[in-house]
Scaffold this active site. Structure first.
Site: not given
Ligand SMILES: *[C@@H]1O[C@H](CO)[C@@H](O)[C@H](O)[C@H]1NC(C)=O
Ligand SMILES: *[C@@H]1O[C@H](CO)[C@@H](O)[C@H](O)[C@H]1NC(C)=O
Ligand SMILES: *[C@@H]1O[C@H](CO)[C@@H](O)[C@H](O)[C@H]1NC(C)=O
Length: 438
Positions: A116, A318
């Site tokens: 992440d 992201d």
């Protein structure tokens, strides 16, 4: 006869070879840091229901994006207009799209951790956890494990801290993740093994309790750039540099790679400036300055693109959002220009509002994202997604969900496949180069 044997051999080889290749590709080699899609065949979380097509899986995953966008928006201090509902069933896996093999403790215990880029911390479900999935880290089996207490400096850097005093009680914290879930953890340290590297005394959250459910099943590896991130804790080893190449959605059998540290990174790579929001350093902001569809630079008011360190408005890269989301006014002009150049009947399908007959695909315009000093001409596979039957092609982007008051544009992982994305935090640069990841 000879012909028959030749045919038979060919037949055997064609059956055996792909199986063998697949086996080799699903690497269990400890020197390898491959990234696999969480639902890909090399992932321990691969979906059991084989009848579901990959397109349907992507649509389901993209349906979880609003939760991710709401979460990212709370990170920059924006409140969502309404709370985003958390779906049931396999939602627990949907909070991350790619996993990497890591070993924690001595001897190392294998965990498939979600990558992440928009999170700093690392956390892992630990033995005794209530509400956690089944694969747990066993601190008692590690000779190098230690829990950390409130007076240790790292403890003050953890969000959601509930340290009573600056005494020697355990450093406990409670954080939210994804839509509606939260977890309680104790700040701990142990050896983290990534490929052949060891990061000693790596600080991470040992999860004691989960509520809401949407927490990655074997933990999460935070690749953000805040103080508790892997980059910050391994400064001497990796010098603040990493890159990844995310495998193509079409070949989810295969895997991409994570490269940590400056060694082995591409030298010929176009880069753009990485921007940072001072109070939220983890997110990787870039300066998106314009978007071209075909040959048309679409009209976008500069203030819609501008990075604002106070509000957090701007564009991030992201790893946890599935399809690229632009704020509504930007998406509308991109979509309208795209539709205009297609010039055929448009339909919608799942999360995608711009689909057309796939046999007309050759007329689809190329989308180019312009950043300061770098252009990214999106390959067609990063622009279009095909329906299960293959008859429709859809623009694989969308507007930010309407129930989230988002000011963020998010370059998501469908748009990053088969590209090497280099995060050179030490020099505040982000690089992108074409690469076949598989
Ligand atoms: C962990 O330690 C316990 C108790 O010593 C032992 O029974 C168990 O087999 C160990 N588990 C692993 C996975 O090493
Ligand atoms: C974290 O804190 C919130 C608010 O106090 C609480 O509702 C939630 O249950 C806590 N989560 C866990 C896993 O303890
Ligand atoms: C982003 O690019 C625009 C257009 O080139 C420029 O005016 C602006 O200063 C840049 N922003 C940052 C933070 O570098």
């Amino acid at each position: 006869m000879a012909l028959k044997i030749a045919f038979l051999l060919f037949f055997i080889i064609s059956i055996v070879l792909p199986t063998r290749n697949a086996f080799e590709i699903c690497s269990t080699d400890d020197s390898d840091l491959s990234i696999v899609h969480i639902y890909g065949k090399c992932s321990p979380f691969a979906l059991p229901h084989k009848q579901e097509t990959w397109f349907d899986t992507v649509v389901k995953m993209a349906n979880e994006d609003p939760g991710r966008v709401a979460y990212l928006s709370t990170l920059i201090g924006q409140k969502s207009k309404t709370s985003v509902p958390v779906a049931s069933g396999h939602q627990v896996l949907n909070t991350g799209n790619y996993v990497v093999r890591a070993k924690l403790g001595t001897p190392g215990q294998l965990m498939y951790m979600v990558l992440d880029t928009s999170n700093d911390g690392t956390w892992v479900p630990c033995s005794g956890c209530t509400g956690c999935p089944t694969t747990l880290f066993l601190p008692a089996n590690s000779s190098t494990f230690g829990s950390m207490d409130c007076k240790m400096p790292q403890c003050t850097q953890v969000k959601g801290l509930s340290c009573p005093t600056s005494d020697s009680s355990p450093c406990l914290f409670n954080q939210s993740y994804g839509g509606d879930s939260s977890f309680a953890a104790t700040l701990s340290q142990d050896s983290l093994r990534l490929a052949l590297d060891v990061v000693p005394n790596y600080a991470f959250g040992c999860i004691n309790a989960v509520s809401g459910g949407a927490v990655p099943p074997q933990g999460l590896l935070g690749l953000g750039r805040g103080p508790m991130s892997l980059l910050s804790q391994s400064r001497s080893l990796y010098s603040g540099v990493f890159s990844y190449c995310l495998p193509s959605f079409k070949s989810y059998y295969f895997s991409g790679s994570l490269k940590l540290g400056p060694t082995g990174q591409p030298t010929k790579i176009k880069t753009t400036l990485l921007l940072r929001k001072p109070h939220r350093p983890s997110l990787y902001y870039v300066n998106l300055t314009g978007i071209t569809v075909g040959k048309v630079l679409v009209p976008i008011a500069p203030e819609l693109l501008a990075f604002d360190p106070n509000t957090g408005a701007g564009t991030i890269i992201d790893s946890g959002t599935v399809i690229t989301r632009f704020v509504e006014p930007i998406y509308s002009v991109v979509r309208d220009e795209f539709r205009k150049q297609i010039g055929r009947t448009i339909s919608s399908l799942g999360a995608f509002d711009t689909c057309f007959i796939a046999k007309n695909e050759a007329i689809a315009p190329t989308i180019t994202l312009h950043f300061t000093e770098m252009d990214l001409k999106l390959p067609m596979e990063n622009t279009l997604i095909h329906s299960s039957a293959g008859s429709l092609a859809c623009l694989s982007m969308a507007a930010a969900p309407s129930n989230v008051n988002s000011v963020l544009n998010i370059i998501a992982n469908l748009q990053q496949q088969n590209l090497r994305i280099l995060f050179d935090v030490a020099n505040s640069r982000l690089g992108i180069a074409r690469e076949l990841c598989n």
